[in-house]
Design an enzyme around this catalytic site. Structure first.
Site, mmCIF file in Angstrom:
data_model
loop_
_atom_site.group_PDB
_atom_site.id
_atom_site.type_symbol
_atom_site.label_atom_id
_atom_site.label_comp_id
_atom_site.label_asym_id
_atom_site.label_seq_id
_atom_site.Cartn_x
_atom_site.Cartn_y
_atom_site.Cartn_z
ATOM 1 N N ALA A 178 -1.378 -31.603 33.538
ATOM 2 C CA ALA A 178 -0.964 -30.455 34.357
ATOM 3 C C ALA A 178 -1.547 -29.190 33.766
ATOM 4 O O ALA A 178 -1.539 -29.011 32.541
ATOM 5 C CB ALA A 178 0.557 -30.353 34.406
ATOM 6 N N ARG A 218 -6.846 -30.558 13.015
ATOM 7 C CA ARG A 218 -8.253 -30.848 12.710
ATOM 8 C C ARG A 218 -8.346 -31.322 11.260
ATOM 9 O O ARG A 218 -7.627 -30.793 10.400
ATOM 10 C CB ARG A 218 -9.097 -29.585 12.863
ATOM 11 C CG ARG A 218 -9.318 -29.131 14.280
ATOM 12 C CD ARG A 218 -10.041 -27.806 14.335
ATOM 13 N NE ARG A 218 -9.228 -26.714 13.816
ATOM 14 C CZ ARG A 218 -9.465 -26.041 12.708
ATOM 15 N NH1 ARG A 218 -10.512 -26.314 11.960
ATOM 16 N NH2 ARG A 218 -8.663 -25.073 12.320
ATOM 17 N N HIS A 234 -0.037 -10.193 33.601
ATOM 18 C CA HIS A 234 -0.134 -10.816 32.274
ATOM 19 C C HIS A 234 -0.434 -9.739 31.233
ATOM 20 O O HIS A 234 -0.827 -8.624 31.562
ATOM 21 C CB HIS A 234 -1.240 -11.880 32.235
ATOM 22 C CG HIS A 234 -0.829 -13.184 32.857
ATOM 23 N ND1 HIS A 234 -0.935 -13.417 34.213
ATOM 24 C CD2 HIS A 234 -0.287 -14.312 32.325
ATOM 25 C CE1 HIS A 234 -0.484 -14.635 34.485
ATOM 26 N NE2 HIS A 234 -0.082 -15.194 33.350
ATOM 27 N N LYS A 292 -5.356 -11.101 28.099
ATOM 28 C CA LYS A 292 -5.842 -12.171 29.001
ATOM 29 C C LYS A 292 -7.218 -11.799 29.551
ATOM 30 O O LYS A 292 -7.419 -10.675 30.013
ATOM 31 C CB LYS A 292 -4.847 -12.394 30.145
ATOM 32 C CG LYS A 292 -5.214 -13.589 31.017
ATOM 33 C CD LYS A 292 -4.057 -14.026 31.892
ATOM 34 C CE LYS A 292 -4.449 -15.166 32.819
ATOM 35 N NZ LYS A 292 -4.833 -16.384 32.095
HETATM 36 P P1 NAD Z 1 -4.456 -22.689 19.744
HETATM 37 O O1 NAD Z 1 -5.895 -22.409 19.464
HETATM 38 O O2 NAD Z 1 -3.421 -21.795 19.166
HETATM 39 O O3 NAD Z 1 -4.104 -24.195 19.268
HETATM 40 C C1 NAD Z 1 -4.968 -25.297 19.387
HETATM 41 C C2 NAD Z 1 -4.789 -26.119 18.120
HETATM 42 O O4 NAD Z 1 -5.481 -27.355 18.280
HETATM 43 C C3 NAD Z 1 -5.352 -25.424 16.869
HETATM 44 O O5 NAD Z 1 -4.378 -25.377 15.860
HETATM 45 C C4 NAD Z 1 -6.535 -26.308 16.489
HETATM 46 O O6 NAD Z 1 -6.774 -26.358 15.094
HETATM 47 C C5 NAD Z 1 -6.053 -27.663 17.023
HETATM 48 N N1 NAD Z 1 -7.129 -28.644 17.152
HETATM 49 C C6 NAD Z 1 -8.416 -28.433 17.557
HETATM 50 N N2 NAD Z 1 -9.107 -29.584 17.478
HETATM 51 C C7 NAD Z 1 -8.245 -30.530 17.048
HETATM 52 C C8 NAD Z 1 -8.370 -31.913 16.763
HETATM 53 N N3 NAD Z 1 -9.530 -32.549 16.916
HETATM 54 N N4 NAD Z 1 -7.278 -32.591 16.316
HETATM 55 C C9 NAD Z 1 -6.107 -31.960 16.146
HETATM 56 N N5 NAD Z 1 -5.933 -30.639 16.373
HETATM 57 C C10 NAD Z 1 -6.991 -29.946 16.828
HETATM 58 O O7 NAD Z 1 -4.336 -22.758 21.335
HETATM 59 P P2 NAD Z 1 -3.016 -22.785 22.228
HETATM 60 O O8 NAD Z 1 -2.708 -21.422 22.731
HETATM 61 O O9 NAD Z 1 -1.948 -23.560 21.530
HETATM 62 O O10 NAD Z 1 -3.537 -23.602 23.495
HETATM 63 C C11 NAD Z 1 -4.065 -24.907 23.356
HETATM 64 C C12 NAD Z 1 -4.506 -25.421 24.724
HETATM 65 O O11 NAD Z 1 -3.375 -25.555 25.594
HETATM 66 C C13 NAD Z 1 -5.470 -24.475 25.450
HETATM 67 O O12 NAD Z 1 -6.410 -25.259 26.165
HETATM 68 C C14 NAD Z 1 -4.557 -23.732 26.430
HETATM 69 O O13 NAD Z 1 -5.236 -23.220 27.544
HETATM 70 C C15 NAD Z 1 -3.628 -24.841 26.806
HETATM 71 N N6 NAD Z 1 -2.336 -24.409 27.383
HETATM 72 C C16 NAD Z 1 -1.892 -25.133 28.453
HETATM 73 C C17 NAD Z 1 -0.661 -24.870 29.005
HETATM 74 C C18 NAD Z 1 -0.162 -25.741 30.136
HETATM 75 O O14 NAD Z 1 0.986 -25.555 30.598
HETATM 76 N N7 NAD Z 1 -0.950 -26.727 30.576
HETATM 77 C C19 NAD Z 1 0.138 -23.844 28.480
HETATM 78 C C20 NAD Z 1 -0.338 -23.115 27.374
HETATM 79 C C21 NAD Z 1 -1.585 -23.422 26.833
#
Ligand code: NAD
Length: 273
Positions: free
Chosen positions: A124, A37, A157, A161
């Site tokens: 995914a 961000r 989990h 969660k």
């Molecule tokens: P997190 O909050 O630790 O990380 C998200 C990051 O994105 C933060 O550092 C935040 O500052 C950053 N961010 C927000 N807006 C931004 C922007 N405009 N530009 C750049 N960076 C920005 O969360 P997390 O645990 O890492 O999870 C992130 C997402 O991934 C969630 O939606 C989670 O549900 C998803 N996730 C998906 C899977 C999968 O396999 N599909 C697995 C794990 C997590």
């Protein structure tokens, strides 16, 4: 598929972002950009140091637009509103995307569909290769057993969660229900208590365990007369998601525009059952 794709990681300071940077490095691919961000205190930091793997010489940027041209593919695990903006930028620049962000609303999903009509996008809800292999095994078991067994999904989990059952448990239930021609919304039974009456064969049961630091465990039981098959997946850390997403990134570079998922990435659609 590119041999050494130039990958940009969005949300590079997040829980997944840091592990994604590690996974890009482990795969031997190039980390071309890391983005956070604009107001984040991490902007300007070295992405490798943030990820705990030493200096990589890639500074965290606060603006995707500034670094997009350095990337062949973007991996985005951020937040729904951010992903919506990233989709629009990548569409304009013609850069492929791998999206892991969950919880997008219908409007944001429509933006994803629109982008996928012009650029390749992998989406995914679970990038774990093991989970996706498990789902394929579940489809095989459901197809062979048909209506001859009772099917139960058990997931566990960590204690933090907040939702149940897990999205992955529902994905598994949906894959089984689709294979059996059932509608999960109609046949799902969540937990049991009191006088439940005998079990109906068509139902698919979900049981939830919450506690401690369990990363994520899913077991599906196909329970028949005199025998039982169990398919189990256990995640021990987040690297399984990151490694799958990086695999998807290498796969999607150079593809035609379209919306893809892990079944495409792992070549499941070519496996006959
Ligand atoms: P997190 O909050 O630790 O990380 C998200 C990051 O994105 C933060 O550092 C935040 O500052 C950053 N961010 C927000 N807006 C931004 C922007 N405009 N530009 C750049 N960076 C920005 O969360 P997390 O645990 O890492 O999870 C992130 C997402 O991934 C969630 O939606 C989670 O549900 C998803 N996730 C998906 C899977 C999968 O396999 N599909 C697995 C794990 C997590």
């Amino acid at each position: 598929m590119s041999a050494t794709p130039r990958i940009g990681v969005l949300g590079a300071g997040g829980r997944m972002g840091r592990i994604l940077v590690q996974a890009v490095q482990q795969a031997g691919y190039q980390l071309a950009a890391a983005v956070e961000r604009p107001e984040s205190s991490l902007v300007g930091a070295d992405a490798g140091e943030l990820a705990g793997i030493g200096t990589l010489g890639v500074k965290v940027s606060g603006q995707l637009a500034d670094v997009l041209n350095d990337c062949e593919v973007i991996i985005d695990f951020t937040a729904p509103a951010a992903t919506e903006q990233h989709l629009k930028l990548c569409r304009e620049a013609g850069v492929a995307m791998v999206i892991g962000t969950t919880g997008m609303n219908d409007e944001q999903k429509a933006v994803l569909e629109e982008s996928a009509s012009q650029t390749p996008v992998v989406y995914a809800a679970n990038y774990s290769v093991g989970v996706n292999v498990s789902i394929k095994l579940l489809e095989l078991a459901a197809k062979v057993f048909g209506n001859t067994v009772d099917i139960e999904v058990i997931e566990a989990h960590h204690r933090h969660k907040v939702d149940a059952p897990s999205g992955t448990a529902l994905m598994m239930g949906e894959a089984i229900a689709d294979t059996l021609g059932r509608n999960l919304k109609e046949v799902a039974v969540y937990g049991r208590e009191g006088h439940t009456g005998p079990r109906e064969r068509q139902t698919i049961g979900f049981e939830t365990i919450r506690g401690g630091d369990i990363v994520g465990e899913h077991t599906v039981m196909f329970i028949g007369e005199g025998e039982r098959v169990e398919v189990t997946h256990k995640a021990t850390n987040r690297m399984n998601f990151a490694a799958g997403a990086v695999r998807a990134a290498a796969w999607v570079v150079g593809r035609e525009a379209g919306k893809y998922d892990m079944k495409d990435v792992l070549g499941f659609n070519n496996i006959q059952m």
